[in-house]
Design an enzyme around this catalytic site. Structure first.
Site, short mmCIF file in Angstrom:
data_model
loop_
_atom_site.label_atom_id
_atom_site.label_comp_id
_atom_site.label_asym_id
_atom_site.label_seq_id
_atom_site.Cartn_x
_atom_site.Cartn_y
_atom_site.Cartn_z
N MET A 39 0.62 -0.67 0.25
CA MET A 39 -0.26 -0.10 0.02
C MET A 39 1.02 1.05 0.05
O MET A 39 1.63 2.05 0.83
CB MET A 39 -0.81 0.49 1.35
CG MET A 39 -2.02 1.44 1.29
SD MET A 39 -3.27 0.98 0.31
CE MET A 39 -4.01 -0.18 1.43
N GLY A 40 1.23 1.75 -1.23
CA GLY A 40 1.75 2.93 -1.44
C GLY A 40 0.53 4.25 -0.64
O GLY A 40 -0.13 4.82 -1.18
N THR A 41 0.93 4.40 1.32
CA THR A 41 -0.08 5.17 1.25
C THR A 41 -0.37 6.31 1.57
O THR A 41 1.52 7.31 1.35
CB THR A 41 -0.10 4.62 2.72
OG1 THR A 41 -0.40 3.00 2.63
CG2 THR A 41 -0.78 4.79 3.94
N THR A 42 -0.86 6.94 1.96
CA THR A 42 -0.76 8.22 2.41
C THR A 42 -2.23 8.64 3.76
O THR A 42 -3.71 8.41 3.68
CB THR A 42 -2.04 9.43 1.30
OG1 THR A 42 -0.78 9.19 0.02
CG2 THR A 42 -1.81 10.93 1.87
N SER A 71 3.94 6.62 1.67
CA SER A 71 4.44 7.25 0.31
C SER A 71 4.54 8.65 -0.33
O SER A 71 5.31 9.12 -0.94
CB SER A 71 4.47 6.43 -0.93
OG SER A 71 3.19 6.09 -1.56
#
Length: 301
Positions: free
Chosen positions: A79-82, A210
Site C-alpha cells: 500500500m503506497g499509503t497517504t 509514500s
C-alpha cells in the site's frame, strides 16, 4: 494446520485465538508457527509500504521492480499509503486514501486504513498490514482491560504509548508507521506520530506513507492553528487528494474520521469528487487554444 501466535511484551497475557493452547507473555513480539504434519508454506504479508520515487517511476514505466518481480501481480501486497492527522480547535481529524496494490496491480481500491482503538481514539496505519493490524488488535485488547480497571476511558497518551511500546520493542521485526489521534477530557484533541522504529512524537499535525513526500510544502504553507472543524475536514481532504494526484501508489477514495467532545463522525469522499490538481486540470489559454483562435502571433494575446 497452522496456528499463528503473536507474543506480546512481558507482564501481559496475549488473547489466545485457540483456547486449547493459551500463550503466555514474552519480552519480544514475535510470530510462532506450529507445525502439524505438513511443510510450512511461505508466509504472505500484506504491506502498506512507501516506495521510493525511483522505484515508483520504474513501476509506472513498466520496468520490473523488487516488489513486483517479472510478474506485475507477484510479490507482496503493498500500500503506497497517504495518512494524515490534524488538530483543530476542539478535536482532531484523521484521513487516509484507500489503495492496496500487489506489484502494479491494484488489489483493493477501497481499503480502510483508519482503525478504532477505543471510543475516543483511532489509528491511521501504514507499513505492513499484518503488523499494523495485529498491533491494533492487541492495543485494543489492552485498552479494554485498562478501561475496565480504571472505570473510565483510556487517554490518547496511554493508547499512543502502548503503540510505541510494541513498535519500539520489536522494531527489527515490524514494518509499521502509524498516526494515533483522539480526544480526552484532560488534554483535548491530540495527534501522536509513531513512525518506523517506534519513536513517539506529539505534533499538531502528522503525515505518513509514500504520498507524504509530496505534502510537506502544502502543510507548512496552509496549516494554521485554531482551525474550525469544517476547515480541518476540508484541509485533510485537500491534502490527501494532492497525494493521490502526485503519488502513483496512493489512490481510491478518501476516508476521514473526526473526533471531539461530541463523539466520532466518519465521512467518505469518492475519488471522482476530489479536487483536481495541476496536469489533471483542463488547459486554459494554452498555446493550442491561442492557435485555434487564429492569432497570427501565438506569443501575443
Amino acid at each position: 494446520m497452522w496456528l499463528h501466535r503473536l507474543v506480546v511484551p512481558s507482564g501481559r497475557t496475549a488473547p489466545a485465538r485457540d483456547n486449547s493452547d493459551p500463550v503466555t507473555s514474552s519480552s519480544r513480539l514475535r510470530f510462532v508457527f506450529f507445525l502439524a504434519g505438513e511443510a510450512r508454506p511461505e508466509p504472505k504479508t500484506v504491506t502498506y509500504t512507501a516506495l521510493s520515487p525511483s522505484a515508483m517511476d520504474a513501476s509506472l514505466m513498466g520496468a520490473p521492480s523488487a516488489a513486483a518481480g517479472d510478474n506485475p501481480t507477484s510479490g507482496e501486497h503493498r500500500m503506497g499509503t497517504t495518512i494524515v492527522g490534524v488538530c483543530y480547535d476542539g478535536g482532531v481529524v484523521l484521513a487516509a486514501d484507500s489503495r492496496t496494490s500487489t506489484g502494479m496491480y491494484v488489489a483493493n481500491r477501497a481499503s480502510d486504513k483508519i482503525t478504532q482503538l477505543t471510543d475516543n481514539v483511532y489509528i491511521c496505519r501504514s507499513g505492513s498490514a499484518a503488523d499494523t493490524q495485529v498491533i491494533s488488535d492487541y492495543v485494543r485488547y489492552f485498552l479494554h482491560q485498562h478501561t475496565i480497571q480504571l472505570g473510565q476511558p483510556a487517554t490518547v497518551k496511554v493508547a499512543a504509548n502502548l503503540i510505541r511500546l510494541l513498535a519500539y520493542q520489536n522494531k527489527n521485526m515490524l514494518q509499521a508507521g502509524m498516526i494515533v489521534g483522539g480526544w480526552d477530557k484532560y488534554e483535548g484533541g491530540q495527534i501522536f506520530s509513531v513512525p518506523l522504529g517506534g519513536t513517539i512524537l506529539r505534533q499538531p499535525f502528522a503525515i505518513g506513507g509514500s504520498g507524504s513526500s509530496y505534502l510537506y510544502g502544502l502543510l507548512d504553507h496552509e496549516w494554521k492553528e485554531g482551525m474550525s472543524q469544517e476547515e480541518a475536514e476540508k484541509f485533510v481532504v485537500k491534502v490527501v487528494s494532492l497525494a493521490i494526484a502526485r503519488d502513483g501508489a496512493s489512490g481510491g477514495v478518501v476516508r476521514t474520521v473526526t473526533i471531539n467532545a461530541d463523539g466520532v463522525s466518519r465521512k467518505f469522499h469518492p475519488g471522482d469528487k476530489l479536487q483536481l490538481w495541476h496536469e489533471e486540470l483542463e488547459p486554459q489559454n494554452s498555446l493550442l487554444d491561442i492557435l485555434a483562435a487564429g492569432n497570427p502571433d501565438p506569443m501575443v494575446q
